[in-house]
Scaffold this motif. Structure first.
Motif, PDB file in Angstrom:
ATOM      1  N   ARG A   1      70.761  57.113  86.279  1.00 19.38           N
ATOM      2  CA  ARG A   1      72.749  57.401  86.326  1.00 19.38           C
ATOM      3  C   ARG A   1      73.109  57.491  87.923  1.00 19.38           C
ATOM      4  O   ARG A   1      72.644  58.485  88.784  1.00 19.38           O
ATOM      5  N   PRO A   2      74.057  56.457  88.074  1.00 20.55           N
ATOM      6  CA  PRO A   2      74.146  56.463  89.405  1.00 20.55           C
ATOM      7  C   PRO A   2      75.112  57.728  89.540  1.00 20.55           C
ATOM      8  O   PRO A   2      74.559  58.320  91.088  1.00 20.55           O
ATOM      9  N   GLU A   3      75.527  58.160  88.858  1.00 20.79           N
ATOM     10  CA  GLU A   3      76.827  59.281  89.225  1.00 20.79           C
ATOM     11  C   GLU A   3      75.546  60.407  89.622  1.00 20.79           C
ATOM     12  O   GLU A   3      75.774  61.240  90.915  1.00 20.79           O
ATOM     13  N   ARG A   4      74.215  60.315  89.590  1.00 20.83           N
ATOM     14  CA  ARG A   4      73.524  61.579  89.551  1.00 20.83           C
ATOM     15  C   ARG A   4      72.515  61.134  91.047  1.00 20.83           C
ATOM     16  O   ARG A   4      72.331  61.782  91.617  1.00 20.83           O
ATOM     17  N   ASP A   5      71.583  59.492  90.966  1.00 23.75           N
ATOM     18  CA  ASP A   5      70.818  59.187  91.136  1.00 23.75           C
ATOM     19  C   ASP A   5      71.138  58.277  92.641  1.00 23.75           C
ATOM     20  O   ASP A   5      69.735  57.759  93.287  1.00 23.75           O
ATOM     21  N   LEU A   6      72.260  57.783  92.960  1.00 22.33           N
ATOM     22  CA  LEU A   6      73.020  56.762  94.041  1.00 22.33           C
ATOM     23  C   LEU A   6      71.642  57.045  95.082  1.00 22.33           C
ATOM     24  O   LEU A   6      72.008  58.449  95.698  1.00 22.33           O
ATOM     25  N   GLY A   7      71.074  56.453  95.376  1.00 20.23           N
ATOM     26  CA  GLY A   7      70.452  56.577  97.201  1.00 20.23           C
ATOM     27  C   GLY A   7      69.133  57.792  97.474  1.00 20.23           C
ATOM     28  O   GLY A   7      69.122  57.190  97.797  1.00 20.23           O
ATOM     29  N   ARG A   8      68.524  58.316  96.158  1.00 20.19           N
ATOM     30  CA  ARG A   8      68.052  59.076  95.960  1.00 20.19           C
ATOM     31  C   ARG A   8      66.826  58.230  94.955  1.00 20.19           C
ATOM     32  O   ARG A   8      65.714  58.465  95.824  1.00 20.19           O
ATOM     33  N   ARG A   9      66.856  57.991  93.482  1.00 21.64           N
ATOM     34  CA  ARG A   9      66.037  57.536  93.173  1.00 21.64           C
ATOM     35  C   ARG A   9      66.393  55.489  93.101  1.00 21.64           C
ATOM     36  O   ARG A   9      67.331  54.765  93.539  1.00 21.64           O
ATOM     37  N   PRO A  10      65.237  55.299  93.435  1.00 18.89           N
ATOM     38  CA  PRO A  10      65.362  53.554  93.750  1.00 18.89           C
ATOM     39  C   PRO A  10      65.683  52.894  92.497  1.00 18.89           C
ATOM     40  O   PRO A  10      65.350  53.066  91.778  1.00 18.89           O
ATOM     41  N   VAL A  11      66.214  51.816  92.698  1.00 17.93           N
ATOM     42  CA  VAL A  11      66.560  50.697  91.884  1.00 17.93           C
ATOM     43  C   VAL A  11      65.765  49.821  91.484  1.00 17.93           C
ATOM     44  O   VAL A  11      65.115  49.595  90.404  1.00 17.93           O
ATOM     45  N   ALA A  12      64.653  49.876  91.948  1.00 18.25           N
ATOM     46  CA  ALA A  12      63.661  48.169  92.167  1.00 18.25           C
ATOM     47  C   ALA A  12      62.876  48.832  93.203  1.00 18.25           C
ATOM     48  O   ALA A  12      62.257  49.032  94.438  1.00 18.25           O
ATOM     49  N   ARG A  13      61.415  48.733  92.598  1.00 11.08           N
ATOM     50  CA  ARG A  13      60.066  48.581  93.617  1.00 11.08           C
ATOM     51  C   ARG A  13      59.400  46.277  93.534  1.00 11.08           C
ATOM     52  O   ARG A  13      59.751  46.241  92.498  1.00 11.08           O
ATOM     53  N   ILE A  14      59.188  46.297  94.865  1.00 13.25           N
ATOM     54  CA  ILE A  14      59.019  45.216  95.168  1.00 13.25           C
ATOM     55  C   ILE A  14      58.290  44.602  95.221  1.00 13.25           C
ATOM     56  O   ILE A  14      57.427  45.210  96.522  1.00 13.25           O
ATOM     57  N   THR A  15      56.449  44.537  94.862  1.00 18.03           N
ATOM     58  CA  THR A  15      55.383  43.928  95.387  1.00 18.03           C
ATOM     59  C   THR A  15      55.271  42.446  95.623  1.00 18.03           C
ATOM     60  O   THR A  15      55.781  42.122  94.088  1.00 18.03           O
ATOM     61  N   LEU A  16      54.782  42.595  96.825  1.00 18.50           N
ATOM     62  CA  LEU A  16      54.483  40.503  97.080  1.00 18.50           C
ATOM     63  C   LEU A  16      53.298  40.755  96.206  1.00 18.50           C
ATOM     64  O   LEU A  16      52.521  41.030  96.682  1.00 18.50           O
ATOM     65  N   ASN A  17      52.868  39.734  95.412  1.00 20.48           N
ATOM     66  CA  ASN A  17      51.429  38.963  94.960  1.00 20.48           C
ATOM     67  C   ASN A  17      50.991  37.710  95.335  1.00 20.48           C
ATOM     68  O   ASN A  17      51.743  37.277  94.984  1.00 20.48           O
ATOM     69  N   PRO A  18      49.851  37.679  96.372  1.00 22.64           N
ATOM     70  CA  PRO A  18      49.587  36.228  97.091  1.00 22.64           C
ATOM     71  C   PRO A  18      49.183  36.045  95.855  1.00 22.64           C
ATOM     72  O   PRO A  18      48.710  36.288  94.657  1.00 22.64           O
ATOM     73  N   ASP A  19      49.687  34.053  95.944  1.00 20.63           N
ATOM     74  CA  ASP A  19      49.539  33.752  94.273  1.00 20.63           C
ATOM     75  C   ASP A  19      49.539  31.819  94.853  1.00 20.63           C
ATOM     76  O   ASP A  19      50.877  31.260  95.272  1.00 20.63           O
ATOM     77  N   SER A  20      47.951  31.644  95.084  1.00 23.74           N
ATOM     78  CA  SER A  20      48.235  30.070  95.455  1.00 23.74           C
ATOM     79  C   SER A  20      49.068  28.755  94.346  1.00 23.74           C
ATOM     80  O   SER A  20      49.505  27.788  94.696  1.00 23.74           O
TER      81      SER A  20
ATOM     82  N   ARG B   1      56.961  40.899  92.165  1.00 18.08           N
ATOM     83  CA  ARG B   1      56.860  41.925  90.792  1.00 18.08           C
ATOM     84  C   ARG B   1      58.717  42.018  90.927  1.00 18.08           C
ATOM     85  O   ARG B   1      57.766  43.273  92.550  1.00 18.08           O
ATOM     86  N   ILE B   2      59.321  42.540  90.388  1.00 19.90           N
ATOM     87  CA  ILE B   2      60.494  43.415  90.394  1.00 19.90           C
ATOM     88  C   ILE B   2      60.510  44.485  89.203  1.00 19.90           C
ATOM     89  O   ILE B   2      60.022  43.955  88.141  1.00 19.90           O
ATOM     90  N   ASP B   3      59.987  45.602  89.866  1.00 19.28           N
ATOM     91  CA  ASP B   3      60.082  46.904  89.017  1.00 19.28           C
ATOM     92  C   ASP B   3      60.988  47.427  88.700  1.00 19.28           C
ATOM     93  O   ASP B   3      61.921  48.568  89.653  1.00 19.28           O
ATOM     94  N   LEU B   4      62.527  47.350  87.450  1.00 20.88           N
ATOM     95  CA  LEU B   4      62.952  48.146  87.968  1.00 20.88           C
ATOM     96  C   LEU B   4      63.628  49.602  87.523  1.00 20.88           C
ATOM     97  O   LEU B   4      62.391  50.267  86.555  1.00 20.88           O
ATOM     98  N   PHE B   5      63.983  50.606  88.134  1.00 19.51           N
ATOM     99  CA  PHE B   5      64.043  51.760  88.347  1.00 19.51           C
ATOM    100  C   PHE B   5      63.145  52.350  87.678  1.00 19.51           C
ATOM    101  O   PHE B   5      62.625  52.746  86.975  1.00 19.51           O
ATOM    102  N   PRO B   6      62.380  52.206  88.675  1.00 24.30           N
ATOM    103  CA  PRO B   6      60.413  52.894  88.740  1.00 24.30           C
ATOM    104  C   PRO B   6      60.567  54.339  88.850  1.00 24.30           C
ATOM    105  O   PRO B   6      59.521  54.720  88.017  1.00 24.30           O
ATOM    106  N   GLY B   7      61.669  54.828  89.183  1.00 22.64           N
ATOM    107  CA  GLY B   7      61.583  56.296  89.365  1.00 22.64           C
ATOM    108  C   GLY B   7      62.008  57.187  87.661  1.00 22.64           C
ATOM    109  O   GLY B   7      62.217  58.332  87.630  1.00 22.64           O
TER     110      GLY B   7
END
Ligand SMILES: Cc1cc2nc3c(=O)[nH]c(=O)nc-3n(C[C@H](O)[C@H](O)[C@H](O)COP(=O)(O)O)c2cc1C
Length: 403
Positions: free
Chosen positions: A147-166, A137-143
């Motif tokens: 704004r790249p000019e303000r948030d680069l490296g400080r706010r996440p681009v994405a949250r990645i969550t791996l859910n087991p799924d048979s 599951r990819i959630d873009l810009f969870p924070g």
């Protein structure tokens, strides 16, 4: 953007050259012995090009997020700066940030391409997760607002969550991850057929991009000559070419110990010719690197390769915001994997898409040629063909990217 140079000023006499050449053979066997201290494989470790095997040999087997991220970092990314940082939240989750120390401020002033590179990584993480039996599951810009000019490296681009799924079925593109790479040599074989473009579209299943194919010889050559004009503009503009010099790596030791950046090998130069150039001619000294006579010789060779393109694909997004960039990056990475699966090779050409002053007029010519203008944007241009060069640009270890 990747203005790779394959030349520098001639500085040795014949006797010295022959002396050194004679040493070449012994040096090669010696180098073979020395290389044991580092690997010339794409990833550190000795498990070859399979990123999951490589991750297991690094001891990540019990943390699926690290397994998947280890596949992710083999993704295409501008200038191979690998501008990725990760904060691991649990064995199955992590945050992705731009590494603000590895951006390209001159040729990519908006960080659009750096964010496309983030999307490329996310696509490979999703594909590798499906192979491990997880749905990513990819959630873009969870924070929140980003704004790249303000948030680069400080706010996440994405949250990645791996859910087991048979029920998750392994993505068929997984098999291409260990073979995918950008090929910048001369292409051969017939033009890319309409059926091949269709197959690509089916395998990519684009999330956001409209894929425009340029197929006829006339169209291809019209586009190639404009791309070449854009490339010349970048290479002959000192401040933009300088960004390539900074990321240029010369010789086996530097390439496979720094494990990032760009090199001569990426341009399909191999064997004795490459050894000669790397040993005697290539230099990162600014004056030597930007020498005009040699730059023109390099451009001649570059044009010859570019003119062998057998088809072109444009990735067009309806908007031009950070979310468009990241999602287009996912489509582009899937494209290169799909092309690999179909036995095709590819290389991007980004110059005409870039947002710096010196490129403005040519960028406008490209918009007129394609008919794509704001708010829509051609985010990526990929040249296609057939042929192969067995070189995989290296990656740093995943550990160096973990916060
Ligand atoms: C957004 C983006 C822009 C790129 N632009 C160029 C380009 O203009 N010219 C080029 O030769 N390669 C370009 N590349 C390819 C990268 O240089 C390449 O992915 C990187 O060096 C890693 O090599 P690999 O793809 O073989 O693993 C681009 C890649 C991305 C993701």
């Amino acid at each position: 953007m990747d203005t790779r140079k394959t030349h520098a000023s001639h500085s040795i006499n014949r006797a010295e050259f022959l002396g050194r050449s004679a040493a070449f053979l012994t040096a090669a066997s010696l180098a073979q012995h020395c290389r044991s201290s580092y690997t010339t494989a794409r990833q550190p470790g000795f498990a070859g090009n399979d990123p999951l095997e490589n991750a297991r040999s690094a001891g990540f087997g019990d943390r699926p997020i690290l397994m998947a991220l280890n596949a992710g970092i083999t993704a295409p990314n501008p200038h191979n700066t690998q501008a990725w940082k990760f904060r691991v939240l649990s064995p199955g989750a992590a945050l992705l940030f731009v590494d603000e120390t590895r951006i390209l401020p001159v040729t990519d002033p908006t960080t659009r391409q750096i964010h496309i590179g983030q999307g490329c990584l996310l696509a490979l993480v999703e594909i590798a997760a499906s192979r491990l039996g997880y749905r990513a599951r990819i959630d873009l810009f969870p924070g929140g607002t980003y704004r790249p000019e303000r948030d680069l490296g400080r706010r996440p681009v994405a949250r990645i969550t791996l859910n087991p799924d048979s029920t998750v079925s392994p993505d068929p593109l997984f098999g291409s991850i260990s073979r995918r790479h950008t090929v910048r040599a001369s292409y051969s074989g017939p033009l890319i057929m309409a059926s091949e473009f269709l197959q690509l579209q089916r395998l990519i299943r684009p999330e956001i991009s409209r894929l425009d194919a340029i197929r006829t010889p006339d169209e291809i050559s019209r586009h190639i000559s404009l791309h070449m004009a854009g490339f010349e503009r970048e290479v002959l503009t000192r401040r933009t070419a300088e960004e390539s010099r900074i990321w240029f790596r010369i010789g086996t030791q530097e390439i496979f110990t720094r494990r990032d950046g760009i090199s001569l090998r990426d341009n399909g130069v191999q064997g004795f010719e490459r050894w000669m150039l790397e040993s005697f001619f290539l230099s990162k000294e600014p004056e030597a690197f930007h020498d005009r006579e040699n730059t023109l010789r390099f451009l001649k060779r570059y044009r010859a390769d570019l003119e062998t393109a057998r088809g072109i694909l444009h990735f067009v997004t309806p908007g031009n915001q950070p979310a468009d960039w990241v999602r287009c990056g996912k489509d582009y990475a899937r494209f290169q994997l799909a092309a690999t699966q179909l036995g095709l090779v590819s290389r991007p050409m980004s110059q005409l898409l870039q947002e710096y002053e010196e490129m403005r007029d040519l960028a406008q010519d490209f918009e007129s040629l394609t008919g794509v203008s704001a708010p829509a944007k051609v985010q990526m241009v990929a040249l296609l063909g057939r042929g192969e060069v067995e070189h995989y640009s290296p990656r740093r270890s995943l550990e160096t990217m973990l916060e």
